[in-house]
Motif scaffolding. Sequence first.
Motif, PDB file in Angstrom:
ATOM      1  N   TRP A 195       0.788  -1.285  -0.040  1.00 22.68           N
ATOM      2  CA  TRP A 195       0.028   0.095   0.059  1.00 22.68           C
ATOM      3  C   TRP A 195       0.712   1.111  -0.008  1.00 22.68           C
ATOM      4  N   GLN A 196       0.364   2.310  -0.798  1.00 19.46           N
ATOM      5  CA  GLN A 196       1.259   3.315  -0.742  1.00 19.46           C
ATOM      6  C   GLN A 196       1.463   3.988   0.324  1.00 19.46           C
ATOM      7  N   ILE A 197       2.694   4.745   0.463  1.00 20.36           N
ATOM      8  CA  ILE A 197       2.891   5.688   1.546  1.00 20.36           C
ATOM      9  C   ILE A 197       2.937   7.145   1.248  1.00 20.36           C
ATOM     10  N   LYS A 198       2.640   8.093   1.915  1.00 13.02           N
ATOM     11  CA  LYS A 198       2.403   9.396   1.258  1.00 13.02           C
ATOM     12  C   LYS A 198       3.677  10.223   2.129  1.00 13.02           C
ATOM     13  N   TRP A 199       4.354  11.092   1.569  1.00 12.24           N
ATOM     14  CA  TRP A 199       5.418  11.727   2.182  1.00 12.24           C
ATOM     15  C   TRP A 199       4.389  13.009   2.852  1.00 12.24           C
ATOM     16  N   THR A 200       4.148  13.132   4.212  1.00 12.97           N
ATOM     17  CA  THR A 200       3.291  14.162   4.727  1.00 12.97           C
ATOM     18  C   THR A 200       4.166  15.004   5.472  1.00 12.97           C
ATOM     19  N   SER A 201       3.680  16.186   5.842  1.00 15.15           N
ATOM     20  CA  SER A 201       4.616  17.045   6.707  1.00 15.15           C
ATOM     21  C   SER A 201       4.315  16.684   8.000  1.00 15.15           C
ATOM     22  N   GLN A 202       5.357  16.951   8.957  1.00 12.34           N
ATOM     23  CA  GLN A 202       4.989  16.480  10.419  1.00 12.34           C
ATOM     24  C   GLN A 202       4.404  17.549  11.295  1.00 12.34           C
ATOM     25  N   ASN A 203       3.515  17.241  12.171  1.00 15.62           N
ATOM     26  CA  ASN A 203       2.799  18.387  12.704  1.00 15.62           C
ATOM     27  C   ASN A 203       3.831  18.457  14.049  1.00 15.62           C
ATOM     28  N   ARG A 204       4.252  19.585  14.350  1.00 20.36           N
ATOM     29  CA  ARG A 204       5.135  19.838  15.416  1.00 20.36           C
ATOM     30  C   ARG A 204       4.286  21.027  16.562  1.00 20.36           C
ATOM     31  N   ALA A 205       3.188  21.307  16.299  1.00 24.87           N
ATOM     32  CA  ALA A 205       2.688  22.202  17.268  1.00 24.87           C
ATOM     33  C   ALA A 205       1.922  21.147  18.262  1.00 24.87           C
ATOM     34  N   ASP A 206       1.781  21.837  19.410  1.00 20.19           N
ATOM     35  CA  ASP A 206       1.294  20.826  20.516  1.00 20.19           C
ATOM     36  C   ASP A 206      -0.043  20.880  20.328  1.00 20.19           C
ATOM     37  N   THR A 207      -0.745  20.881  19.503  1.00 22.43           N
ATOM     38  CA  THR A 207      -2.286  20.841  19.381  1.00 22.43           C
ATOM     39  C   THR A 207      -2.511  19.379  19.933  1.00 22.43           C
ATOM     40  N   GLY A 208      -3.896  19.495  20.992  1.00 25.54           N
ATOM     41  CA  GLY A 208      -4.448  18.334  21.536  1.00 25.54           C
ATOM     42  C   GLY A 208      -5.366  17.894  20.534  1.00 25.54           C
ATOM     43  N   LEU A 209      -5.493  16.369  20.772  1.00 22.21           N
ATOM     44  CA  LEU A 209      -6.411  15.690  19.924  1.00 22.21           C
ATOM     45  C   LEU A 209      -7.884  15.880  20.539  1.00 22.21           C
ATOM     46  N   SER A 210      -8.833  15.810  19.804  1.00 19.20           N
ATOM     47  CA  SER A 210     -10.282  15.668  20.491  1.00 19.20           C
ATOM     48  C   SER A 210     -10.576  14.542  20.649  1.00 19.20           C
ATOM     49  N   LEU A 211     -11.391  14.322  21.622  1.00 19.01           N
ATOM     50  CA  LEU A 211     -12.021  12.958  22.152  1.00 19.01           C
ATOM     51  C   LEU A 211     -12.706  12.305  20.970  1.00 19.01           C
ATOM     52  N   LEU A 212     -13.559  13.062  20.361  1.00 22.72           N
ATOM     53  CA  LEU A 212     -14.061  12.281  18.908  1.00 22.72           C
ATOM     54  C   LEU A 212     -13.081  11.681  18.163  1.00 22.72           C
ATOM     55  N   HIS A 213     -11.896  12.372  17.951  1.00 17.86           N
ATOM     56  CA  HIS A 213     -11.097  11.763  17.067  1.00 17.86           C
ATOM     57  C   HIS A 213     -10.386  10.551  17.695  1.00 17.86           C
ATOM     58  N   CYS A 214     -10.253  10.534  18.854  1.00 21.16           N
ATOM     59  CA  CYS A 214      -9.380   9.549  19.721  1.00 21.16           C
ATOM     60  C   CYS A 214     -10.414   8.209  19.612  1.00 21.16           C
ATOM     61  N   LEU A 215     -11.933   8.612  19.923  1.00 22.60           N
ATOM     62  CA  LEU A 215     -12.823   7.198  19.865  1.00 22.60           C
ATOM     63  C   LEU A 215     -12.804   6.897  18.390  1.00 22.60           C
TER      64      LEU A 215
END
Lengths: 189, 692
Positions: free
Chosen positions: B485-505
């Motif tokens: 399966w293909q791997i995309k070269w994505t930029s890395q998030n470096r800011a301390d942005t929290g995850l939403s609970l919905l995303h985590c679920l």
Amino acid sequence: MNTVNDLRSDQERIAWNQAYARLQTFLDTFMLSDQPVTAQLALRFLDQARARHRENPSQEPTNLVMEQTQKHLIEWLAQNLDESDKSSSQIFSSGCIALFLSRMPQTAPAKFLASPLPDNLRQSMRETLLITGPDFHISSMTPRNIDYGPMLHLARQTWHRWNSREIFIALCFWIAIYFIFYWWLSSIL
Amino acid sequence: MNTVPLETRTGTRNAFFTCAPLSLTAAGFVLLLRSYSGQQIFWPDYIVMGLFPLLFGQVVIGFVLVSSGFFDWLRGGDPLHIMRRPWRDHEASAPLAATAIVIPVFNEDAHRVGQGIANMWRSLKETGQIEHFDFYLCSDSNNADCWIEEECVWLKLCQELNAFGKLFYRKRRHAINSKSGNIADFCRRWGKRYRYMIVLDADSIMSGSTMVRLVRAMEANPEVGILQTQPAMVLGQSLFRRMLQFSGSLYGKLFAEGCSMAQMSSGSYWGHNAIIRLAPFIAHCDLPILPVPHPDKRHVLSHDTVEAALMKKASYEVWVTYEETGSYEEGPPNLTDMLTRDRRWCAGNLQHFWFLFARGIQMGNRLQIWIGLMSYLCSPIWFVFLIAGSIGAYERARFTIYSAGPEDLGKVQNSDATILFIMTILLLFMPRVLGILSTLPRRREFGGGSHLLLSAFLETLLSMLVAPILMLFHSFFVVSVLLGWQIKWTSQNRADTGLSLLHCLKFYGWQTVLGACGVTLAYSSLGLNFFWLMPILIGWILAPITAWITSLRNVGQRLHSHGLFVIPEETQLPIELRDLAYAGAPDQSSDITHLWPQALLNPYVLSLHLSMVHQRLATRKEGQTAQSLINLRERLVHEGPLSLNAKEKMRLLWDADSVFWLYHELWSRSESSLHPDWLEIQVESGKKSLLN
């Protein structure tokens, strides 16, 4: 008849107001440190455009005033950078960079678009030079052959020769054999 | 001074690093086999026996490396290491050579990168050696906003630092071969101008004195091709990042020290925070094509390990300078971002398999490749091991209840299994204990002894929760890579942005379901023995909560205010990091969609952009603009800046004629002929500019 004339003059007034607002915003982008100078420039260009509009009323005021201002800007930059042989886009890019780096709009806003420009300001504009990268010193960087060893030979004999259709057929074949064998063993035991 | 050649003095060391892991793994394997003696053996037991040496061997390698690092720490450092050679006696008088500091960027926060460059510039200036260094910001960004912002940040930096002619910006039109291609592009164009290149990541910071020392080390040791520093993770705000940087500070040095002892001059290169001798790098380290049938998969994704192996193959040494301070990076801010990075790294590390058996690769590099491979392959192996072990235990329980005679019951209990269990626990936790012991003399830098111990305890607990989550994801990554399966070269998030609970679920909820099913199944089939699986199952059940809580900034900050997860760089903030302390905070005020239109409306941003594009491309003759470009321009004017997709924006921005035409038209057309968004952006660009 009066109503039609009133309507026309209202539309014209709105159009010129829009032209003035646009010109003011345009001049604001040059970040002159003196607001009255910006307003004076705007009025000067607006008057010139009005005069031309009287000669040719079919032209839209915003279009007229902005074309005239941009043309004047390019001519002024070309004249002060002594770069009249270049394209408008090249004159604009080197001219505005020179303006920015020389900080002339902040230190001498009244001289912006003024002619003739004092020698010291003209000189400071001409001295600015933008270097994005030094001259190339081209090197050849090419991959060297590498012997991947026994795994490559193994892969060439096996994995590189496989194709999904053959694998699928082989898998179906052996599953069928397994079930036949299983059924046969179950029946005799 | 010891005059015996390095090679002849490493024999004992090589023997130790070969024999110790093998003998410990063999001992564990023998204990495992003996634990089965007198018992009925079922088919899953053969799987367990087959996989055990691989998993146990990995634990043993970690233990041996950290123990060696601890031994090295006790004796005060490795006498054979390059940084302990006689050249250090006259280091201050050693000359320097032309060095390029290369910072490849891909859709990064340009302001944060710019702040980093400014800090390094000032730090270098303080050393009085800045004339030997040039900076190159090499961009592969394919986001129009990032590109325009990078240009503006570059110009502002040049102006602020008076760095014209010393700080350069390069934008590649085609980002061929991602980061390694970007570096290779620099080498091809300007490599001959410099003797050395210091490669940094977008979030890397190095102090001036460290960079100067690296150059001097290279000058004094012409046989060295790459000198890798061990960057400390810093500036974390979220709990996850703070946990990573704390464990890196606590255990990382011993591990690196042990690795360096084992690998010596065949050390690792991690792709950043390292100095490279350019001539041999250009001559020998261009990445080879992988021998796979699919043309799109022939590029080496994870270039650093291969480059180190190629450098060593060309008879140049590669060393890790684990004792050097003044080298920093930032870790991933949360679990999701780490997994995104791991997906990429997994694909890259698995590709390294080809180099494991390649001819001419040194043993130290093969060890590095093996460790990298196993760091991901261990997850599916562990997963299968757990399933096979559980089925084996179930079969054994059934046998004991239904089939075993009275003589079999006593044999089920045996001491070998207990010894193996204790040995495994020791091997797993001893590196942590050694890490804490080696840090105790510096406990004040970690917030004091009690805080250090409590933080280490919490870090261990959190690691135990995170490990099962990683096991499942890494297993999935390995399978997906093997399936192509293909791997995309994505930029890395470096800011301390929290995850939403919905995303985590959404992202981790399936693990909760799996964990709950696992508990039910394990309890019904194994009885009370299911408690052995609980550390794993609890990790899965709590996965969404773990991911969510660890991503929160305020949790990390609150723990920090209580003196937990403190690292030395926080106790005494290095000057190079001072202005970056708040760089991780997301800028709520910036409206990303209004950045790139400034290149069409603001005269200074436009002229800067045109200068860049003019220098690269010959101006097209009038009337030759492609119809598709003309259509794009008109669409942009009439439908606004949001009407174009990322590729269309980039295409327009590369075309100087189109950019200049748009500037003219966007200012000249009447309100009725423009999309309303343009009027708003016009006013904005008159009020504030990216160059202010």
